[in-house]
Design a protein around this motif. Sequence first.
Motif, PDB file in Angstrom:
ATOM      1  N   GLY A 120       0.728  -1.244   0.419  1.00 55.74           N
ATOM      2  CA  GLY A 120       0.625   0.146   0.290  1.00 55.74           C
ATOM      3  C   GLY A 120       1.091   0.941  -0.241  1.00 55.74           C
ATOM      4  O   GLY A 120       2.576   0.848  -0.386  1.00 55.74           O
ATOM      5  N   GLN A 121      -0.206   2.711   0.499  1.00 54.98           N
ATOM      6  CA  GLN A 121       0.688   3.502   0.523  1.00 54.98           C
ATOM      7  C   GLN A 121       0.751   4.337   1.576  1.00 54.98           C
ATOM      8  O   GLN A 121      -0.744   4.338   2.041  1.00 54.98           O
ATOM      9  CB  GLN A 121       0.388   4.516  -0.436  1.00 54.98           C
ATOM     10  CG  GLN A 121       0.656   3.967  -2.185  1.00 54.98           C
ATOM     11  CD  GLN A 121      -0.045   5.395  -3.544  1.00 54.98           C
ATOM     12  OE1 GLN A 121      -0.940   5.505  -2.545  1.00 54.98           O
ATOM     13  NE2 GLN A 121       0.526   4.909  -4.379  1.00 54.98           N
ATOM     14  N   LEU A 122       1.791   4.857   2.085  1.00 56.73           N
ATOM     15  CA  LEU A 122       1.312   5.805   3.007  1.00 56.73           C
ATOM     16  C   LEU A 122       0.598   7.227   3.200  1.00 56.73           C
ATOM     17  O   LEU A 122       1.640   8.069   2.035  1.00 56.73           O
ATOM     18  CB  LEU A 122       2.760   5.990   4.034  1.00 56.73           C
ATOM     19  CG  LEU A 122       2.602   6.827   5.373  1.00 56.73           C
ATOM     20  CD1 LEU A 122       1.840   6.426   6.801  1.00 56.73           C
ATOM     21  CD2 LEU A 122       4.293   7.295   6.406  1.00 56.73           C
ATOM     22  N   VAL A 123      -0.238   7.749   3.253  1.00 55.08           N
ATOM     23  CA  VAL A 123      -1.562   8.780   2.956  1.00 55.08           C
ATOM     24  C   VAL A 123      -1.423   9.561   4.057  1.00 55.08           C
ATOM     25  O   VAL A 123      -1.878   9.331   5.096  1.00 55.08           O
ATOM     26  CB  VAL A 123      -2.490   8.341   2.180  1.00 55.08           C
ATOM     27  CG1 VAL A 123      -1.828   7.419   0.873  1.00 55.08           C
ATOM     28  CG2 VAL A 123      -3.512   7.623   2.963  1.00 55.08           C
ATOM     29  N   LEU A 154       1.488  -0.243   8.717  1.00 57.19           N
ATOM     30  CA  LEU A 154       2.184   0.469   9.759  1.00 57.19           C
ATOM     31  C   LEU A 154       1.547   0.717  10.887  1.00 57.19           C
ATOM     32  O   LEU A 154       0.152   0.034  10.914  1.00 57.19           O
ATOM     33  CB  LEU A 154       0.910   2.404   8.940  1.00 57.19           C
ATOM     34  CG  LEU A 154       0.990   3.571   9.463  1.00 57.19           C
ATOM     35  CD1 LEU A 154       1.871   3.995   9.600  1.00 57.19           C
ATOM     36  CD2 LEU A 154      -0.215   4.277   8.203  1.00 57.19           C
ATOM     37  N   SER A 155       1.635   1.100  11.664  1.00 52.08           N
ATOM     38  CA  SER A 155       1.497   0.845  13.103  1.00 52.08           C
ATOM     39  C   SER A 155       1.478   1.744  14.282  1.00 52.08           C
ATOM     40  O   SER A 155       2.936   1.984  14.491  1.00 52.08           O
ATOM     41  CB  SER A 155       1.383  -0.416  13.354  1.00 52.08           C
ATOM     42  OG  SER A 155       3.074  -0.504  13.547  1.00 52.08           O
ATOM     43  N   ARG A 190       5.322   3.228  13.256  1.00 51.41           N
ATOM     44  CA  ARG A 190       6.346   1.821  12.830  1.00 51.41           C
ATOM     45  C   ARG A 190       6.012   1.693  11.757  1.00 51.41           C
ATOM     46  O   ARG A 190       4.651   1.333  11.310  1.00 51.41           O
ATOM     47  CB  ARG A 190       5.969   0.677  13.919  1.00 51.41           C
ATOM     48  CG  ARG A 190       6.775  -0.664  13.065  1.00 51.41           C
ATOM     49  CD  ARG A 190       6.779  -2.313  14.325  1.00 51.41           C
ATOM     50  NE  ARG A 190       7.665  -1.582  15.246  1.00 51.41           N
ATOM     51  CZ  ARG A 190       7.319  -2.001  16.465  1.00 51.41           C
ATOM     52  NH1 ARG A 190       6.011  -2.935  16.818  1.00 51.41           N
ATOM     53  NH2 ARG A 190       8.068  -2.090  17.295  1.00 51.41           N
ATOM     54  N   LEU A 191       6.466   1.667  10.592  1.00 51.22           N
ATOM     55  CA  LEU A 191       6.645   1.591   9.232  1.00 51.22           C
ATOM     56  C   LEU A 191       7.750   0.833   8.766  1.00 51.22           C
ATOM     57  O   LEU A 191       8.694  -0.044   9.003  1.00 51.22           O
ATOM     58  CB  LEU A 191       7.173   3.050   7.862  1.00 51.22           C
ATOM     59  CG  LEU A 191       6.064   3.504   7.973  1.00 51.22           C
ATOM     60  CD1 LEU A 191       6.747   4.813   7.165  1.00 51.22           C
ATOM     61  CD2 LEU A 191       4.582   3.368   7.266  1.00 51.22           C
ATOM     62  N   ARG A 192       7.197  -0.511   8.045  1.00 49.23           N
ATOM     63  CA  ARG A 192       7.812  -1.993   7.026  1.00 49.23           C
ATOM     64  C   ARG A 192       7.321  -1.449   6.021  1.00 49.23           C
ATOM     65  O   ARG A 192       6.353  -1.521   5.477  1.00 49.23           O
ATOM     66  CB  ARG A 192       7.271  -3.014   7.439  1.00 49.23           C
ATOM     67  CG  ARG A 192       8.149  -4.516   7.593  1.00 49.23           C
ATOM     68  CD  ARG A 192       7.651  -5.607   7.889  1.00 49.23           C
ATOM     69  NE  ARG A 192       6.722  -5.594   8.071  1.00 49.23           N
ATOM     70  CZ  ARG A 192       6.130  -6.515   6.998  1.00 49.23           C
ATOM     71  NH1 ARG A 192       6.958  -7.076   6.238  1.00 49.23           N
ATOM     72  NH2 ARG A 192       4.459  -6.978   7.272  1.00 49.23           N
ATOM     73  N   PHE A 193       8.734  -1.721   5.465  1.00 51.40           N
ATOM     74  CA  PHE A 193       8.545  -1.541   3.028  1.00 51.40           C
ATOM     75  C   PHE A 193       8.438  -2.596   2.597  1.00 51.40           C
ATOM     76  O   PHE A 193       9.684  -3.815   3.375  1.00 51.40           O
ATOM     77  CB  PHE A 193       9.436  -0.703   2.933  1.00 51.40           C
ATOM     78  CG  PHE A 193       9.304   0.789   3.102  1.00 51.40           C
ATOM     79  CD1 PHE A 193       8.646   1.716   2.413  1.00 51.40           C
ATOM     80  CD2 PHE A 193       9.960   1.277   4.191  1.00 51.40           C
ATOM     81  CE1 PHE A 193       8.366   3.141   2.799  1.00 51.40           C
ATOM     82  CE2 PHE A 193       9.540   2.708   4.749  1.00 51.40           C
ATOM     83  CZ  PHE A 193       8.982   3.377   3.861  1.00 51.40           C
TER      84      PHE A 193
END
Length: 226
Positions: A120-123, A154-155, A190-193
């Motif tokens: 997905g995308q972080l928006v 994303l958390s 927390r972001l995981r790519f």
Amino acid sequence: MNTRNGRVAGFTLLELLIAMSLLGFILALLFAGMRLGARSWDAGEARVEKSAHLSALQGFLRRELSQAIPYKWKKKPDMNLAFIGQPGFIRMVAPLSVRSGPGGLFQIGLDLARNEEGPGQLVMRTAMPDVNSVDFNPLALAEPIVLAEQVEELSFAYFGADSKDSPPYWQEQWGIRDTQQRLPLLIRLRLRFSDGRPFPDLVVAPLIGMDTGCMWDNLANRCVSE
């Protein structure tokens, strides 16, 4: 090339073929070296660009989360805190640090926009808070701004106490219960790519919160001591 009777003869066909073969081999090596160098250059530029983007993203998210305001809805009888923290998204009121022109407070939402075909995308969505606003519904109509691509996870988590007499701890939600009428002490993102890009956990303390000894005054438009 042979010399006969003092006269210089031309190259034989075999010598010409050997020379052309050697020339072709040398050119192939040069082309392969140039192509490898170009690929290495492109890979290096891509790594630098990704690193710069992650650094800018981290700085932007840190600034926005740290500027969250303990704003309360004016038209609501119970004056609930305008802050909703969930594991997968956050809603808050804060200045927008990247906005050009007149400043002010904005409704801000951070979400993960899922893609059926992959990551997905972080928006981010923003909307001007209206004096009659009682919730974050205007964000649903706002145009999403893509902050990052290829986001797998994303958390959020929120560190704070449920009341003045209870100890703080990490929670998955904030602003849902009536006892949570202040901002959390800490917000963790927390972001995981999906492509494995490293992104250390971002832990931010709101500048105006429980430890400042003040609350946001909607009428004065500033933080005042309690």
